[in-house]
Scaffold this motif. Structure first.
Motif, PDB file in Angstrom:
ATOM      1  N   UNK A  13       0.833  -1.203   0.000  1.00  0.00           N
ATOM      2  CA  UNK A  13       0.000   0.000   0.000  1.00  0.00           C
ATOM      3  C   UNK A  13       0.869   1.254   0.000  1.00  0.00           C
ATOM      4  N   UNK A  14       1.982   1.205   0.739  1.00  0.00           N
ATOM      5  CA  UNK A  14       2.897   2.335   0.784  1.00  0.00           C
ATOM      6  C   UNK A  14       3.510   2.633  -0.573  1.00  0.00           C
ATOM      7  N   UNK A  15       3.860   1.590  -1.327  1.00  0.00           N
ATOM      8  CA  UNK A  15       4.425   1.784  -2.671  1.00  0.00           C
ATOM      9  C   UNK A  15       3.401   2.428  -3.600  1.00  0.00           C
ATOM     10  N   UNK A  16       2.153   2.024  -3.458  1.00  0.00           N
ATOM     11  CA  UNK A  16       1.097   2.606  -4.290  1.00  0.00           C
ATOM     12  C   UNK A  16       0.866   4.075  -3.931  1.00  0.00           C
ATOM     13  N   UNK A  17       0.876   4.365  -2.628  1.00  0.00           N
ATOM     14  CA  UNK A  17       0.721   5.754  -2.197  1.00  0.00           C
ATOM     15  C   UNK A  17       1.871   6.604  -2.725  1.00  0.00           C
ATOM     16  N   UNK A  18       3.066   6.053  -2.699  1.00  0.00           N
ATOM     17  CA  UNK A  18       4.230   6.795  -3.187  1.00  0.00           C
ATOM     18  C   UNK A  18       4.080   7.116  -4.669  1.00  0.00           C
ATOM     19  N   UNK A  19       3.567   6.178  -5.448  1.00  0.00           N
ATOM     20  CA  UNK A  19       3.424   6.412  -6.877  1.00  0.00           C
ATOM     21  C   UNK A  19       2.501   7.613  -7.163  1.00  0.00           C
ATOM     22  N   UNK A  20       1.328   7.631  -6.494  1.00  0.00           N
ATOM     23  CA  UNK A  20       0.384   8.705  -6.770  1.00  0.00           C
ATOM     24  C   UNK A  20       0.809  10.019  -6.123  1.00  0.00           C
ATOM     25  N   UNK A  21       1.482   9.942  -4.971  1.00  0.00           N
ATOM     26  CA  UNK A  21       1.998  11.166  -4.362  1.00  0.00           C
ATOM     27  C   UNK A  21       3.035  11.799  -5.285  1.00  0.00           C
ATOM     28  N   UNK A  22       3.929  10.980  -5.837  1.00  0.00           N
ATOM     29  CA  UNK A  22       4.947  11.496  -6.767  1.00  0.00           C
ATOM     30  C   UNK A  22       4.269  12.101  -8.000  1.00  0.00           C
ATOM     31  N   UNK A  23       3.271  11.407  -8.547  1.00  0.00           N
ATOM     32  CA  UNK A  23       2.594  11.914  -9.740  1.00  0.00           C
ATOM     33  C   UNK A  23       1.916  13.252  -9.450  1.00  0.00           C
ATOM     34  N   UNK A  24       1.248  13.345  -8.309  1.00  0.00           N
ATOM     35  CA  UNK A  24       0.552  14.583  -7.977  1.00  0.00           C
ATOM     36  C   UNK A  24       1.547  15.728  -7.823  1.00  0.00           C
ATOM     37  N   UNK A  25       2.652  15.463  -7.149  1.00  0.00           N
ATOM     38  CA  UNK A  25       3.674  16.494  -6.967  1.00  0.00           C
ATOM     39  C   UNK A  25       4.328  16.871  -8.292  1.00  0.00           C
ATOM     40  N   UNK A  26       4.573  15.889  -9.143  1.00  0.00           N
ATOM     41  CA  UNK A  26       5.171  16.167 -10.449  1.00  0.00           C
ATOM     42  C   UNK A  26       4.224  17.018 -11.296  1.00  0.00           C
ATOM     43  N   UNK A  27       2.928  16.688 -11.281  1.00  0.00           N
ATOM     44  CA  UNK A  27       1.957  17.475 -12.040  1.00  0.00           C
ATOM     45  C   UNK A  27       1.911  18.920 -11.532  1.00  0.00           C
ATOM     46  N   UNK A  28       1.988  19.074 -10.219  1.00  0.00           N
ATOM     47  CA  UNK A  28       1.985  20.425  -9.661  1.00  0.00           C
ATOM     48  C   UNK A  28       3.233  21.187 -10.098  1.00  0.00           C
ATOM     49  N   UNK A  29       4.384  20.527 -10.012  1.00  0.00           N
ATOM     50  CA  UNK A  29       5.629  21.181 -10.422  1.00  0.00           C
ATOM     51  C   UNK A  29       5.582  21.577 -11.896  1.00  0.00           C
ATOM     52  N   UNK A  30       5.038  20.702 -12.719  1.00  0.00           N
ATOM     53  CA  UNK A  30       4.913  21.024 -14.144  1.00  0.00           C
ATOM     54  C   UNK A  30       3.950  22.192 -14.342  1.00  0.00           C
TER      55      UNK A  30
ATOM     56  N   UNK B  52      10.978  17.455 -12.520  1.00  0.00           N
ATOM     57  CA  UNK B  52      10.350  18.430 -13.423  1.00  0.00           C
ATOM     58  C   UNK B  52      11.388  19.366 -14.015  1.00  0.00           C
ATOM     59  N   UNK B  53      12.341  19.796 -13.191  1.00  0.00           N
ATOM     60  CA  UNK B  53      13.394  20.695 -13.673  1.00  0.00           C
ATOM     61  C   UNK B  53      14.240  20.022 -14.747  1.00  0.00           C
ATOM     62  N   UNK B  54      14.586  18.758 -14.527  1.00  0.00           N
ATOM     63  CA  UNK B  54      15.399  18.012 -15.493  1.00  0.00           C
ATOM     64  C   UNK B  54      14.637  17.802 -16.795  1.00  0.00           C
ATOM     65  N   UNK B  55      13.371  17.405 -16.685  1.00  0.00           N
ATOM     66  CA  UNK B  55      12.572  17.157 -17.892  1.00  0.00           C
ATOM     67  C   UNK B  55      12.454  18.415 -18.745  1.00  0.00           C
ATOM     68  N   UNK B  56      12.260  19.562 -18.076  1.00  0.00           N
ATOM     69  CA  UNK B  56      12.054  20.805 -18.818  1.00  0.00           C
ATOM     70  C   UNK B  56      13.348  21.343 -19.429  1.00  0.00           C
ATOM     71  N   UNK B  57      14.468  21.163 -18.741  1.00  0.00           N
ATOM     72  CA  UNK B  57      15.712  21.812 -19.171  1.00  0.00           C
ATOM     73  C   UNK B  57      16.621  20.936 -20.014  1.00  0.00           C
ATOM     74  N   UNK B  58      16.506  19.621 -19.909  1.00  0.00           N
ATOM     75  CA  UNK B  58      17.409  18.710 -20.628  1.00  0.00           C
ATOM     76  C   UNK B  58      16.744  18.254 -21.932  1.00  0.00           C
ATOM     77  N   UNK B  59      17.329  18.594 -23.089  1.00  0.00           N
ATOM     78  CA  UNK B  59      16.741  18.192 -24.380  1.00  0.00           C
ATOM     79  C   UNK B  59      16.561  16.682 -24.523  1.00  0.00           C
TER      80      UNK B  59
END
Length: 671
Positions: free
Chosen positions: A195-212, A637-644
């Protein structure tokens, strides 16, 4: 397959699901459990510690007994295992007496309390399965067992309903399990680690979407209205105030004034602890805006807070020759039409309200400044929707967001990367720190004795409960309605006790709060509806029932309702001691409390996705992640945006983030 095809979901329950915002099978799967009952691990009576929730296999000793005290009832029964004895208590569940007496051996799950050398289980549930059980947020008309059974049926279509939303390589690099796999693990975990691994996946996705999302917003910051006002206007504003501002208040208003006079639209966050004077700074910004010939709109998360701001600001603005008005959702139709006309005509230069400010039909006249109060209650979508009300082509209003939930500067820069940051890190002189104590159940009567002495001295008090009414799913939490009656007929007999809660009719709520503010009530029993917007300087005592069920930041906000006058104030936390609550006792510094809270609970929901309608991302417990995970998502998010090399992945993530923000905007615009 549709939601209506699920076995056990008829028309009535389907309507109840729709009312709760679950309108599709995907919604059902994305409404993940908010906690779990781990029945896979048995404890013993000897191992059970006060404050813990445990699962025990017990043998009944003697008959269960029922006692009544007025409208209240209590069933008690003694149990034992090989290591010791324990008593179980059920309040207002008289049927449990016969239920207990039918069985000799039972498996009980509940919270342990200790007193007088004895251990008790409070309102434990009777369990028949040894596994990890998901617990869903209570939903009127849909019992837990029906909800869980419906989810199990929907899980058969998990892969079809929950396709992958993140790039496969990104998931591999960050050790994230698939979307469908995470959904399965959240609803039917084989272990708490899964359950913790699943929570981590969606927490990371939510934070990544916010950062983007904040990167997309930051990159398109538009031109703003160049406001012209006298250079000494901020100083003149402070001279008009009935108090001397702190240095931090002066500095912050100066930063805002420079931004508003610039060519680019301001986007600034003001952080400050409870009582640090953020509202006065916002009022100064609104006056500067009016003096420059523009309108300002201040959006508060609750009607109580909006009315509080309006009450404190109206006379000030009118004294300076500017109209000030209020717009909230609960207004009568005629009053609302009049308000809309004054806003559209520009008669009100200062407009204060709730989400009603961004509803359809609201038209502004030269909206130059948008302010969101209690920023942690709003997401990107709400503040963007308010800005859009005043946007004209390449121009956008200035934006000021205020947060009374202080967070460390480094984290604020990550969480709100699209905003400049001002911190009000001083409290007005003369404020006495609130003394905070953790109170066990055994000391409740002594606490009430102290309360009576405070009231005899002419003071007032709050009593906060986590629930409005008692619920079978509530794990014995205090309910405001029942507790108010209990206090009126018991410990506080003879005193004037009032009651308020979120779903209370607006007129009744306003009447109760006004009576308390006027001193016509001694004690106000409430839910967290009083967390913001209630200012009663004469209130010197705050009692928080089941304090361990709140986050530290929320407890600090509640504590901030007292300590607003000259008298020494007190906050009593009814709970078993733990490290979180001890942190609250140690300090009144909101930044330090927030640091501890963030370390323990994580940064939480950043995109504000728990709303009615089609689910965007799984909420509940899956929305919480560690601070380390937030930093990891920000770096990603920073790496995805800045690294071609990651351009394709960035395009996919940015498109997903843009879609989420757009859909949130659409919801806000029609709400």
């Amino acid at each position: 397959m549709e939601l209506s095809d699920i076995k056990g979901i008829g028309k009535t329950r389907l309507a109840a699901l729709h009312a709760a915002g679950i309108c599709s099978l995907r919604d059902l799967l994305y409404a993940v459990p908010y906690k779990y009952r781990d029945l896979s691990r048995l404890s013993t009576v000897a191992q059970a510690r006060a404050g813990e929730r445990v699962c025990l296999e017990l043998v009944r000793e003697g008959e269960a007994k029922l006692s009544r005290h007025g409208k209240l009832s209590r069933v008690t029964c003694a149990f034992s295992d090989a290591t010791g004895r324990i008593t179980a208590c059920w309040f207002n569940q008289p049927w449990m007496r016969e239920n207990m007496n039918r069985h000799t051996r039972l498996t009980l799950y509940g919270q342990v309390e200790a007193g007088g050398g004895h251990k008790r289980l409070m309102n434990p549930s009777v369990e028949t399965q040894r596994r990890i059980l998901p617990v869903y947020r209570p939903m009127e008309g849909v019992p837990q067992r029906v909800h869980a059974a419906a989810v199990q049926q929907a899980l058969e279509w998990a892969e079809e309903l929950c396709p992958e939303t993140l790039p496969e390589e990104l998931c591999r690099r960050h050790g994230l399990i698939s979307c469908a796999g995470a959904i399965r693990a959240l609803h039917a975990p084989r272990s708490m680690e899964e359950a913790g691994s699943a929570q981590r996946r969606f927490a990371f996705e939510q934070m990544l979407m916010y950062q983007a999302a904040i990167r997309l917003v930051r990159d398109v910051r538009r031109q703003g209205p160049e406001m012209r006002f006298a250079p000494d206007a901020p100083d003149l504003f402070w001279r008009d105030m009935p108090f001397a501002p702190t240095g931090a208040q002066r500095r912050t208003l100066g930063e805002i004034a420079r931004d508003m006079a610039g060519k680019r639209a301001m986007a600034r966050m003001v952080q400050g602890d409870v009582g640090s004077g953020k509202t006065a700074v916002a009022m100064g910004a609104m006056l500067l805006c009016a003096q420059a010939g523009y309108q300002s709109a201040l959006m508060a998360p609750t009607e109580i807070l909006a009315r509080q701001h309006y009450k404190s600001m109206r006379a000030f603005f009118e004294a300076h020759g500017f109209g000030c008005g209020l717009l909230v959702g609960g207004m009568p139709a005629r009053e609302r039409r009049a308000a809309l006309a004054k806003i559209a005509a520009g008669e009100w230069k200062a407009v204060i309200g709730t989400h009603a400010l961004i509803s359809e039909g609201v038209r502004y006249q030269g909206l130059g400044l948008c302010i969101t109060d209690e920023q942690h209650r709003f997401g990107v979508a709400q503040r963007t929707a308010l800005l859009n009300k005043g946007a004209e082509g390449e121009r956008a209003p200035h934006l000021l967001v205020m947060s009374a939930t202080p967070i460390p500067r480094s984290l604020a820069l990550v969480m709100f990367g699209d905003l400049d940051l001002s911190i009000i890190d001083e409290l007005p002189p003369g404020r006495q720190p609130v003394t905070t104590r953790i109170v066990s159940e055994e000391k409740r009567e002594a606490m009430y004795g102290f309360l009576r002495k405070e009231l005899e001295a002419g003071r007032q008090a709050y009593v906060v409960c986590p629930l409005v009414e008692e619920s079978e799913n509530a794990d014995s939490l205090k309910a405001a309605k029942a507790h108010a009656l209990e206090l009126q007929s018991g410990a506080l007999r003879g005193l004037r006790v009032g009651l308020t809660y979120g779903s209370q009719p607006a007129a009744e709520k306003a009447e109760t709060l006004e009576a308390f503010a006027a001193g016509a009530l001694d004690v106000l029993v409430a839910t967290t509806v009083i967390e913001v917007g209630v200012n009663v300087p004469n209130a010197s005592m705050m009692i928080i029932e089941d304090a361990d069920h709140y986050g530290l930041a929320q407890l600090h906000q509640l504590r901030g309702r007292v300590g607003r006058g000259v008298a020494q104030s007190w906050c009593f936390l009814l709970a078993q001691p733990n490290e979180r609550l001890r942190a609250l006792v140690r300090t009144n510094d909101g930044f330090e409390i927030s640091r501890v809270d963030l370390e323990q609970r994580g940064p939480g929901e950043l995109l504000g996705t728990r709303q009615h309608g089609e689910a965007l991302l799984p909420g509940g417990s899956a929305a919480f992640g560690s601070m380390q995970l937030l930093y990891e998502a920000a770096q990603c998010a920073e790496t995805l945006q800045s690294d071609p090399a990651y351009r394709q992945e960035w395009q996919q993530v940015a498109a997903q983030a843009a879609t989420l923000v757009q859909r949130l905007n659409e919801r806000v615009s029609i709400s």
